[in-house]
Structure formats: structure tokens, C-alpha cells
Design a protein around this motif. Structure first.
Motif, short mmCIF file in Angstrom:
data_model
loop_
_atom_site.label_atom_id
_atom_site.label_comp_id
_atom_site.label_asym_id
_atom_site.label_seq_id
_atom_site.Cartn_x
_atom_site.Cartn_y
_atom_site.Cartn_z
N LEU A 1 23.41 26.43 23.40
CA LEU A 1 22.70 25.91 24.78
C LEU A 1 22.14 27.36 25.32
O LEU A 1 22.37 28.25 24.63
N ALA A 60 23.64 12.83 25.80
CA ALA A 60 24.58 12.26 24.84
C ALA A 60 24.10 11.01 24.39
O ALA A 60 24.54 10.21 25.02
N MET A 95 26.82 23.30 19.24
CA MET A 95 25.60 23.29 19.96
C MET A 95 25.27 24.36 20.57
O MET A 95 25.94 24.66 21.72
N THR A 145 17.30 20.90 29.61
CA THR A 145 17.76 19.70 28.71
C THR A 145 17.79 19.76 27.39
O THR A 145 16.97 20.10 26.67
N VAL A 146 18.99 19.25 26.63
CA VAL A 146 19.20 19.24 25.30
C VAL A 146 19.55 17.78 24.93
O VAL A 146 20.24 17.08 25.76
N GLU A 147 19.54 17.54 23.75
CA GLU A 147 19.94 16.22 23.25
C GLU A 147 21.11 16.38 22.12
O GLU A 147 20.73 17.09 21.37
N TRP A 148 21.76 15.46 22.11
CA TRP A 148 22.94 15.54 21.06
C TRP A 148 23.18 13.94 20.66
O TRP A 148 23.49 13.21 21.53
N THR A 158 28.32 27.20 30.06
CA THR A 158 26.76 27.34 30.40
C THR A 158 26.30 28.86 30.73
O THR A 158 27.14 29.86 30.94
N ASP A 160 23.83 10.89 30.51
CA ASP A 160 23.50 12.27 30.97
C ASP A 160 24.56 13.13 31.53
O ASP A 160 24.91 12.69 32.70
N ILE A 194 22.70 17.54 29.09
CA ILE A 194 23.21 17.22 27.75
C ILE A 194 22.89 15.84 27.78
O ILE A 194 23.66 14.98 28.50
#
Length: 321
Positions: A29, A63, A27, A7-10, A54, A111, A61
Motif C-alpha cells: 500500500l 476488493a 499487497m 485507491t488500490v484494487e484486489w 496504512t 469498498d 481497497i
């Protein structure tokens, strides 16, 4: 959230003034990379062009938009497929090339659930309320979309529509524009307005009395989809699903296509190929066994269908592990 997914946040940047060139953000990953290009038009349309890939693991992500405004959003994938979860909607939905996905989240984030080892290209668009109201004037729009134009927005909604094939070149040109600076901004703005106009027109074209679904019908369609996935190698017939859901075969076919954008057989074929992709990437099962598990009598038919969908053969994907 899928098991094993990273999981990543932007956070979206503030809107780019329309007279300035598009802004670009990178970004990293886990094992992959995404590039985001933000374009703001003079007409109240903001677009984010996402392009990347990916790695060995799926990626979520999250967002988030820093704006306090609730705006209607539009997601258009290009030669890719992934899941998207809209806050306030009960379950994620798979969206893919050739479709548009309208939404308004209950919160200021979405998401995006991206599969492993995949090229991801998608256009994320938001429309200002003023522009949406102007577009809505005199148009026959589905509920709850029509409520947006009347400023009676629901807590959250999503609508999935098949895009007109004539719009595909415009979407593709967003990712292949050779220009830079001011000319690039003008080129992207023209293509974006063309795409938004066509996607908006699809809302009015597809929302005929025969395709408007009640909440009860949506639930029955999802029951039918679950029934297809329960036995993908030997799925129940439409007549059986029509009886089980209480819709009948004819109405189930209409409702299924209205909700998912494609008939049940095509929808199941797409899900089976996604299952195959996951099994090839995450398990040691042989290609022949995967094909038979998913109902293919001949491995060659499976390999051909897989390559048409993903652009690579099952063997090529397996060798990338």
C-alpha cells in the motif's frame, strides 16, 4: 470515497481446496502493507484474514470476487475500525471491533475505506448458499436475510450486529495461531466455524419485534445520527432528537441501537474519536484545541478516551506525522 485517499484494487483468488494449507498474498500500500491469508473449510465457509497497516494517507481497497456466484458475506474487524461501502446500499458504514457486518453486494466488489496510520486486522467470510440454507432451517431471521434461504435474494443488503463477547477470543486466535501447514488449516477452520456459528446466532437473538426497523425508521435514525454529528461538542438531547425525527425518545433509543449496535451517546463518542484521529493526522491543530472542539472540557479526559480507543495517546499519534 474520502478526499485524499489512495485507491488500490484486489481480486480474490479462486477458492482454496479445503484439504490444502491456507494461501497467502501480499499487497503493498502507499506507505503501508497488507497480508491476506485465504482459508477454505470443508463446510462451505471461505475466509480471508487481512492483517496490515496504512501509511500517511487513507486507502480505499476495492476488493472484487472473480466468482459469478452471489454469496452472503460477513466482515468482522479485530481491534480496528474502518468504513465499508456495499454496492447497492446508499451510504458507507463504519464497522469496528466487537461487531459483525453481514452483507450481500449488488455487484461483485466491496469498498474498504481504511484510515491513515492505522493497524488493520479483519476477517472477511463468505458462506455458500447451501450452508446458509442449512443454517437458516427453523431459524427466525431478519428480512432480508431470511430471503436468502428462500432463494429470493434482494438486490443488496447489509445488517450490523454486536457480537457476543465470548466470541472475541476465537476471533483473536485467527490472528495469533502459532501453527503451520495442515495443523494451521485445521486450527483456523475450527476457529472460523466457531465464529460463524456465533455470528449467525446473533442474527436470531437480535431480531426481536422491538428491534425490527422499517425503512422509514432507518431513515429517521440516520437523521438523528446526522444531527449528533452537526454539533458534536454540544449535541442535541435524545428528547430533542426524538421530537425532530418523529420517533419519540424511547423508540429512537431502541431503533438507534438496533441500527448502529450501540446507544447514541456511545456512537457519538466513537465518531468524535475518529474525528480527532483525522484532525491529529491531517491538520496542524493543537491537541487542546481539538479536544475543546469535540466537547471535552479537560484534555486529560480526551487523551484517556483516545488511548482506550486507538491504543496510543494523541501526542504519540501526532509525533508519527
Amino acid at each position: 470515497m474520502k478526499s485524499g485517499a489512495r485507491t488500490v484494487e484486489w481480486i480474490f483468488d479462486s477458492p482454496v481446496p479445503h484439504e490444502q494449507p491456507p494461501s497467502v498474498a501480499e499487497m503493498p500500500l502507499p506507505g503501508g502493507h497488507m497480508r491476506f491469508e485465504t482459508v477454505q473449510t470443508a463446510h462451505g465457509v471461505r475466509a480471508i484474514l487481512a492483517d496490515g497497516h496504512t501509511g500517511a494517507d487513507p486507502v480505499n481497497i476495492l476488493a472484487a470476487d472473480e466468482s459469478d456466484l452471489r454469496e452472503i458475506g460477513l466482515i468482522i474487524p479485530w481491534e480496528t475500525a474502518f468504513e465499508v461501502f456495499i454496492p447497492g446500499v446508499d451510504q458507507p458504514r463504519t464497522i469496528r471491533d466487537g461487531h459483525s457486518h453481514w452483507h450481500m453486494p449488488a455487484e461483485r466488489w466491496v469498498d474498504f475505506r481504511l484510515p491513515a496510520r492505522s493497524r488493520i486486522r479483519t476477517v472477511g467470510i463468505t458462506l455458500s448458499n447451501d450452508l446458509f440454507e442449512r443454517l437458516s432451517e427453523g431459524a427466525h431471521l431478519p428480512t432480508p436475510v431470511a430471503a436468502i434461504g428462500r432463494r429470493h435474494a434482494p438486490d443488496a443488503f447489509e445488517l450490523h450486529r454486536r457480537m457476543d463477547a465470548a466470541l472475541r477470543p476465537a476471533v483473536g486466535q485467527l490472528f495469533s495461531s502459532p501453527y503451520h501447514g495442515e495443523i494451521r488449516r485445521l486450527s483456523l477452520e475450527g476457529r472460523l466455524l466457531e465464529v460463524v456459528s456465533g455470528a449467525f446466532e446473533s442474527l436470531t437473538r437480535n431480531d426481536s419485534p422491538g428491534t425490527h426497523l422499517s425503512a422509514w425508521e432507518v431513515a429517521r435514525v440516520r437523521d438523528a445520527a446526522a444531527g449528533l454529528l452537526e454539533h458534536p461538542a454540544c449535541p442535541p438531547s435524545i428528547d430533542e432528537l426524538g421530537r425532530d425525527t418523529g420517533l419519540g425518545a424511547t423508540r429512537l433509543m431502541q431503533a438507534f441501537k438496533a441500527h448502529y449496535g450501540v446507544p447514541p451517546a456511545q456512537w457519538l463518542q466513537q465518531r468524535k474519536l475518529e474525528m480527532a484521529h483525522q484532525l491529529l493526522a491531517d491538520t496542524p491543530l493543537g491537541i487542546k484545541e481539538i479536544a475543546f472542539r469535540l466537547g471535552y472540557r479537560h484534555v486529560s479526559n480526551f487523551a484517556s478516551a483516545f488511548k482506550r480507543h486507538y491504543g496510543v495517546t494523541p501526542g504519540s499519534l501526532r509525533r508519527q506525522r
